[in-house]
Each structure stands twice: as structure tokens, then as C-alpha cells.
Design a protein around this motif. Sequence first.
Motif, PDB file in Angstrom:
ATOM      1  N   VAL A  64      31.164  22.583  19.265  1.00  0.00           N
ATOM      2  CA  VAL A  64      30.598  22.896  17.922  1.00  0.00           C
ATOM      3  C   VAL A  64      31.192  21.768  17.055  1.00  0.00           C
ATOM      4  CG1 VAL A  64      30.318  24.376  15.809  1.00  0.00           C
ATOM      5  CG2 VAL A  64      29.916  25.091  18.039  1.00  0.00           C
ATOM      6  N   ALA A  65      32.494  21.673  16.931  1.00  0.00           N
ATOM      7  CA  ALA A  65      33.189  20.641  15.880  1.00  0.00           C
ATOM      8  C   ALA A  65      32.706  19.373  16.437  1.00  0.00           C
ATOM      9  CB  ALA A  65      34.651  21.083  15.700  1.00  0.00           C
ATOM     10  N   ALA A  66      32.957  19.104  17.744  1.00  0.00           N
ATOM     11  CA  ALA A  66      32.499  17.605  18.136  1.00  0.00           C
ATOM     12  C   ALA A  66      30.967  17.273  17.735  1.00  0.00           C
ATOM     13  CB  ALA A  66      32.752  17.629  19.625  1.00  0.00           C
ATOM     14  N   LEU A  67      30.136  18.399  17.978  1.00  0.00           N
ATOM     15  CA  LEU A  67      28.657  18.118  17.835  1.00  0.00           C
ATOM     16  C   LEU A  67      28.800  17.734  16.079  1.00  0.00           C
ATOM     17  CD1 LEU A  67      26.823  20.386  19.927  1.00  0.00           C
ATOM     18  CD2 LEU A  67      26.569  18.087  20.091  1.00  0.00           C
ATOM     19  N   ARG A  68      29.251  18.619  15.242  1.00  0.00           N
ATOM     20  CA  ARG A  68      29.368  18.287  13.828  1.00  0.00           C
ATOM     21  C   ARG A  68      29.614  16.969  13.739  1.00  0.00           C
ATOM     22  NH1 ARG A  68      32.423  22.496  12.120  1.00  0.00           N
ATOM     23  NH2 ARG A  68      30.840  23.759  12.850  1.00  0.00           N
ATOM     24  N   ASP A  69      30.814  16.434  14.221  1.00  0.00           N
ATOM     25  CA  ASP A  69      31.328  15.043  14.003  1.00  0.00           C
ATOM     26  C   ASP A  69      30.353  14.028  14.510  1.00  0.00           C
ATOM     27  OD1 ASP A  69      33.651  13.271  13.682  1.00  0.00           O
ATOM     28  OD2 ASP A  69      33.286  12.920  15.770  1.00  0.00           O
ATOM     29  N   VAL A  70      29.670  14.165  15.634  1.00  0.00           N
ATOM     30  CA  VAL A  70      28.562  13.250  16.316  1.00  0.00           C
ATOM     31  C   VAL A  70      27.508  13.276  15.127  1.00  0.00           C
ATOM     32  CG1 VAL A  70      26.938  12.782  18.096  1.00  0.00           C
ATOM     33  CG2 VAL A  70      29.093  13.557  18.525  1.00  0.00           C
ATOM     34  N   ILE A  71      26.950  14.280  14.583  1.00  0.00           N
ATOM     35  CA  ILE A  71      25.922  14.188  13.697  1.00  0.00           C
ATOM     36  C   ILE A  71      26.246  13.527  12.557  1.00  0.00           C
ATOM     37  CG2 ILE A  71      24.452  15.596  12.140  1.00  0.00           C
ATOM     38  CD1 ILE A  71      24.655  17.737  14.590  1.00  0.00           C
ATOM     39  N   GLU A  72      27.449  13.830  11.932  1.00  0.00           N
ATOM     40  CA  GLU A  72      27.939  13.007  10.822  1.00  0.00           C
ATOM     41  C   GLU A  72      28.038  11.579  11.044  1.00  0.00           C
ATOM     42  OE1 GLU A  72      31.989  12.889   8.024  1.00  0.00           O
ATOM     43  OE2 GLU A  72      31.049  15.045   8.488  1.00  0.00           O
ATOM     44  N   PHE A  73      28.840  11.289  12.229  1.00  0.00           N
ATOM     45  CA  PHE A  73      29.007   9.851  12.394  1.00  0.00           C
ATOM     46  C   PHE A  73      27.911   8.986  12.633  1.00  0.00           C
ATOM     47  CE2 PHE A  73      30.946   6.491  14.705  1.00  0.00           C
ATOM     48  CZ  PHE A  73      31.695   5.778  14.010  1.00  0.00           C
ATOM     49  N   VAL A  74      27.051   9.520  13.401  1.00  0.00           N
ATOM     50  CA  VAL A  74      26.109   8.652  14.058  1.00  0.00           C
ATOM     51  C   VAL A  74      24.997   8.274  13.095  1.00  0.00           C
ATOM     52  CG1 VAL A  74      24.370  10.726  15.002  1.00  0.00           C
ATOM     53  CG2 VAL A  74      24.912   8.380  16.213  1.00  0.00           C
ATOM     54  N   GLU A  75      24.646   9.073  12.122  1.00  0.00           N
ATOM     55  CA  GLU A  75      23.844   8.814  10.997  1.00  0.00           C
ATOM     56  C   GLU A  75      22.284   8.562  11.503  1.00  0.00           C
ATOM     57  OE1 GLU A  75      25.008   5.737   8.120  1.00  0.00           O
ATOM     58  OE2 GLU A  75      27.015   6.579   8.144  1.00  0.00           O
ATOM     59  N   LEU A  76      21.841   9.342  12.576  1.00  0.00           N
ATOM     60  CA  LEU A  76      20.278   9.190  13.048  1.00  0.00           C
ATOM     61  C   LEU A  76      19.401  10.115  12.313  1.00  0.00           C
ATOM     62  CD1 LEU A  76      21.106   8.673  16.824  1.00  0.00           C
ATOM     63  CD2 LEU A  76      20.468   6.856  15.147  1.00  0.00           C
ATOM     64  N   GLY A  77      19.966  10.981  11.450  1.00  0.00           N
ATOM     65  CA  GLY A  77      18.783  11.945  10.911  1.00  0.00           C
ATOM     66  C   GLY A  77      18.080  12.675  11.905  1.00  0.00           C
ATOM     67  N   ASP A  78      16.845  12.682  11.755  1.00  0.00           N
ATOM     68  CA  ASP A  78      15.968  13.627  12.425  1.00  0.00           C
ATOM     69  C   ASP A  78      15.755  12.926  13.884  1.00  0.00           C
ATOM     70  OD1 ASP A  78      15.514  15.636  10.583  1.00  0.00           O
ATOM     71  OD2 ASP A  78      13.682  14.742   9.792  1.00  0.00           O
ATOM     72  N   MET A  79      15.852  11.621  14.216  1.00  0.00           N
ATOM     73  CA  MET A  79      15.844  10.943  15.491  1.00  0.00           C
ATOM     74  C   MET A  79      16.931  11.527  16.142  1.00  0.00           C
ATOM     75  SD  MET A  79      13.370   9.096  15.488  1.00  0.00           S
ATOM     76  CE  MET A  79      13.761   8.175  16.948  1.00  0.00           C
TER      77      MET A  79
END
Length: 180
Positions: A64-79
Motif C-alpha cells: 500500500v505504501a509502495a503503491l502510494r509512492d508509485v502513484i505520486e512519483f510517476v505523475e500519470l494521473g488517470d492513465m
Amino acid sequence: NGAGKTTLLRLVIKHLEPTSGSVHITGDTQGMLQTGIGFHDELSGFENSKNSLIYNGLSKTERVAALRDVIEFVELGDMLFHPIKTYSLGMRARLEFATATSVRPSILVIDEVMGAGDGYFAKKSAERMREFIQSTTLLLVTHALPQIIDYCDRAIWLDEGRVRLDGEVKDVVAAYEKAM
């Protein structure tokens, strides 16, 4: 090329077993050896990241923490929730880099896969790598001499399966440049 670098890295992360001799590793390893391994085009970026983190043995809380990190870092939004077959090469590189660096192993093994996206994201990735190597051993294989200079404090030059030079980065890079 052909010096045995990738084979050595595969031994370190235990994707191969040596035919003779032994490899002793202290700590856990995470490998970025080939872009896209384990990623499936029909799955979304989110699903691919989640599967990768499961494969790497993260607990549900760690995931959960790692996925939160991926979402924030990758900056792909809805994609991030679209199949990765719809991604540009840069978007896919962002996702793969973000997912691999959301895991914090004792040893991070990277084989020629640090070119992640456009100039903005490359800078962001470089900052992440500098932060990352403060608490992780980085084993980097690359022909990109600036990356060696930026991220490493020791270099080993392999040539035809043998160590040609092992030492301070500036000395090894200078000798390599002279020989080339």
C-alpha cells in the motif's frame, strides 16, 4: 559488450546459479535488469505495479505504501488505470522506474535502464537515485560514464569476463576513456 556484466548481475539477484564458485550476498536485492519484465500490456499501470510489488515479496502494508509512492512519483494521473499497451515509451519507462524504486532493498542492481522519460522526469529520477543510494548499495552496469560518476564511489571495469580495473571512479573512468 559480452564481458559478462549482465550475467554477473543475474547471479547477484539469484536469477542464475553459478556453474562453479559461489556468490555471497548480505541483504535483499532488487533488480532492474530489463525493462518490462513481468509487465503485461493488457493490464493497467496500477495493476502491473501492484503485481510487481507482490512478486517482490512486499507485505500488504508495504505494498500500500509502495503503491502510494508509485502513484505520486510517476505523475500519470488517470492513465495509470489504463492498459499499458496505450502508454508511450516514456510513460512506460516512468512506471517501470517508479515501481522498481518504490522497493527499498539493501542492494539495488541496475543494468542499463536508467533513462526514464523526458528531461523533467530524468531530473526527478536522478534526484530519487541520489536519495536512494544514501541507504542502499547500488550495483550499476552502464556504458554511460556520467551516471557512473554521478552515482558511484567505486568502479569495476570488466573486459572479456575479467576484471580489468577496480578502484576509485575517476581512475577507472579515465583509464576506460583512454582505452576506448
